[in-house]
Design an enzyme around this catalytic site. Structure first.
Site, mmCIF file in Angstrom:
data_model
loop_
_atom_site.group_PDB
_atom_site.id
_atom_site.type_symbol
_atom_site.label_atom_id
_atom_site.label_comp_id
_atom_site.label_asym_id
_atom_site.label_seq_id
_atom_site.Cartn_x
_atom_site.Cartn_y
_atom_site.Cartn_z
ATOM 1 N N GLY A 16 0.819 -1.217 0.000
ATOM 2 C CA GLY A 16 0.000 0.000 0.000
ATOM 3 C C GLY A 16 0.841 1.250 0.000
ATOM 4 O O GLY A 16 0.446 2.293 0.540
ATOM 5 N N SER A 18 1.641 3.371 -2.251
ATOM 6 C CA SER A 18 1.364 4.417 -3.240
ATOM 7 C C SER A 18 0.713 5.652 -2.636
ATOM 8 O O SER A 18 0.641 6.699 -3.284
ATOM 9 C CB SER A 18 0.471 3.869 -4.357
ATOM 10 O OG SER A 18 -0.768 3.416 -3.823
ATOM 11 N N SER A 19 0.232 5.563 -1.401
ATOM 12 C CA SER A 19 -0.447 6.716 -0.798
ATOM 13 C C SER A 19 -0.591 6.528 0.702
ATOM 14 O O SER A 19 -0.315 5.445 1.243
ATOM 15 C CB SER A 19 -1.845 6.904 -1.422
ATOM 16 O OG SER A 19 -2.672 5.798 -1.115
ATOM 17 N N GLY A 20 -1.009 7.610 1.366
ATOM 18 C CA GLY A 20 -1.420 7.557 2.760
ATOM 19 C C GLY A 20 -0.401 6.978 3.709
ATOM 20 O O GLY A 20 0.794 7.274 3.662
ATOM 21 N N ASP A 60 -0.563 -6.418 -6.565
ATOM 22 C CA ASP A 60 -2.000 -6.498 -6.307
ATOM 23 C C ASP A 60 -2.186 -7.619 -5.300
ATOM 24 O O ASP A 60 -2.029 -8.802 -5.637
ATOM 25 C CB ASP A 60 -2.763 -6.804 -7.597
ATOM 26 C CG ASP A 60 -4.281 -6.791 -7.398
ATOM 27 O OD1 ASP A 60 -4.738 -6.962 -6.241
ATOM 28 O OD2 ASP A 60 -5.014 -6.611 -8.386
ATOM 29 N N SER A 138 -4.007 -2.381 11.176
ATOM 30 C CA SER A 138 -5.427 -2.632 11.370
ATOM 31 C C SER A 138 -6.126 -1.280 11.517
ATOM 32 O O SER A 138 -5.941 -0.390 10.694
ATOM 33 C CB SER A 138 -5.637 -3.525 12.587
ATOM 34 O OG SER A 138 -7.003 -3.760 12.822
ATOM 35 N N TYR A 152 -16.282 -3.629 6.937
ATOM 36 C CA TYR A 152 -14.959 -3.081 7.249
ATOM 37 C C TYR A 152 -14.521 -3.521 8.648
ATOM 38 O O TYR A 152 -13.401 -4.009 8.835
ATOM 39 C CB TYR A 152 -14.981 -1.554 7.163
ATOM 40 C CG TYR A 152 -13.640 -0.929 7.488
ATOM 41 C CD1 TYR A 152 -12.545 -1.129 6.658
ATOM 42 C CD2 TYR A 152 -13.470 -0.160 8.638
ATOM 43 C CE1 TYR A 152 -11.305 -0.568 6.963
ATOM 44 C CE2 TYR A 152 -12.245 0.405 8.940
ATOM 45 C CZ TYR A 152 -11.168 0.200 8.106
ATOM 46 O OH TYR A 152 -9.939 0.741 8.413
ATOM 47 N N ALA A 154 -15.606 -6.087 10.272
ATOM 48 C CA ALA A 154 -15.398 -7.540 10.239
ATOM 49 C C ALA A 154 -14.013 -7.875 9.699
ATOM 50 O O ALA A 154 -13.334 -8.778 10.212
ATOM 51 C CB ALA A 154 -16.478 -8.204 9.381
ATOM 52 N N LYS A 156 -11.297 -6.035 9.843
ATOM 53 C CA LYS A 156 -10.252 -5.666 10.801
ATOM 54 C C LYS A 156 -10.286 -6.560 12.044
ATOM 55 O O LYS A 156 -9.236 -6.911 12.594
ATOM 56 C CB LYS A 156 -10.398 -4.195 11.188
ATOM 57 C CG LYS A 156 -10.128 -3.235 10.024
ATOM 58 C CD LYS A 156 -8.748 -3.427 9.422
ATOM 59 C CE LYS A 156 -8.422 -2.406 8.363
ATOM 60 N NZ LYS A 156 -7.081 -2.607 7.767
ATOM 61 N N THR A 187 -6.084 10.981 5.312
ATOM 62 C CA THR A 187 -5.543 10.364 4.099
ATOM 63 C C THR A 187 -6.623 10.366 3.017
ATOM 64 O O THR A 187 -7.775 10.724 3.268
ATOM 65 C CB THR A 187 -5.120 8.900 4.345
ATOM 66 O OG1 THR A 187 -6.298 8.114 4.589
ATOM 67 C CG2 THR A 187 -4.175 8.773 5.532
#
Length: 275
Positions: A16, A18-20, A60, A138, A152, A154, A156, A187
């Site tokens: 992940g 690419s951002s945030g 991916d 998480s 969502y 569920a 986490k 973000t």
């Protein structure tokens, strides 16, 4: 041929990126002496990381072939992986009555199965090294619930339970498993989650009013990506990491309080938060 000049550096893999949070974590780790390999679907969004010496690659997490190629290329180049930070993920919100099961499966695929798929690929190497650390990003959602956040939450909760099981299974092999639980963080995740929620909930839905309240709540933020990256760095480097890390003091307090509040009172509190 493996890169001899990096033999003294720890090899960190960040998904992940690419951002945030993922991008900020990748930067922080690289600046603190790690050799970072960042993975994401949008490789072009990671171009700026290359200026810092971070290697970037397509990943991916929902595709087995992509996961396998990503990890094997890293092992071919460096021969080891010391740290895996699983930051890839997204939030799918909507009433359980209205969210399609296809969307529910995708939420679990990205936030759970993709992460475990990567972990399965790196564990033989970490066990052979007799060392390694896995940090799963998480959320406070992993220890709570709110209206319209069913799938969502569920995902986490599932990730946290699997992390607990992994931690016990891997202790004999010298591999640590840590969970980091950000709250609302500034973000692109927020805008994407809100956009998906509003688009997926029809204007005439019986849940539309609730949807607009949840959308407003999701756009609030208590922390920055730099705050989260600082905690991830600490969790990466401390000798004996905690099982779970929250970001802000008030979040640490709220997690502890939730253990003692009666369920019906929690229902009222979480409902009031989104009205």
């Amino acid at each position: 041929m493996k890169k001899e000049k990096l033999i003294m550096k720890k090899i960190a893999v960040v998904t992940g990126a690419s951002s945030g949070i993922g991008k900020e974590v990748a930067k922080s780790l690289q600046q603190n002496g790690y050799q970072v390999i960042g993975g994401a679907r949008r490789v072009e969004a990671m171009a700026d990381l290359k200026d810092l010496g971070i290697e970037i690659a397509h990943l991916d997490v929902t595709e087995a072939g992509s996961r396998e190629t990503f990890i094997q290329d890293i092992l071919n180049e460096y021969g080891r992986i010391d740290l895996l930070v699983n930051s890839a993920g997204y939030g799918s919100f909507g009433a359980l009555e209205e969210v399609t099961l296809d969307e529910a499966r995708r939420q679990m695929d990205v936030n759970v199965f993709g992460i475990i798929g990567l972990i399965q690929l790196i564990l033989p190497t970490m066990r052979a090294q007799k060392s390694g650390r896995i940090i799963n990003i998480s959320s406070l959602a992993g220890q709570s619930y709110t209206p319209l956040g069913g799938w969502y939450h569920a995902s986490k909760h599932t990730l946290e339970t699997l992390s607990d099981v992994l931690r016990v299974e891997l202790k004999p092999f010298g591999v640590d498993v840590v969970v980091v639980e950000p709250g609302n963080t500034a973000t692109n995740w927020q805008g994407t989650a809100v956009g998906r929620l509003l688009e997926a909930t029809p204007k005439d839905s019986p849940y539309r009013a609730l949807t607009e309240g949840v959308a407003n709540t999701l756009q609030n933020s208590n922390a920055t990506v730099a705050d989260v990256a600082k905690v991830v760095l600490k969790a990466s480097e401390v000798r004996n990491p905690k099982i779970r890390y929250q970001i802000k003091f008030q979040e640490k307090v709220s997690v502890q309080l939730m253990k003692f509040i009666p369920g019906k009172l929690v229902d009222r509190l979480v409902t009031r938060l989104v009205r």
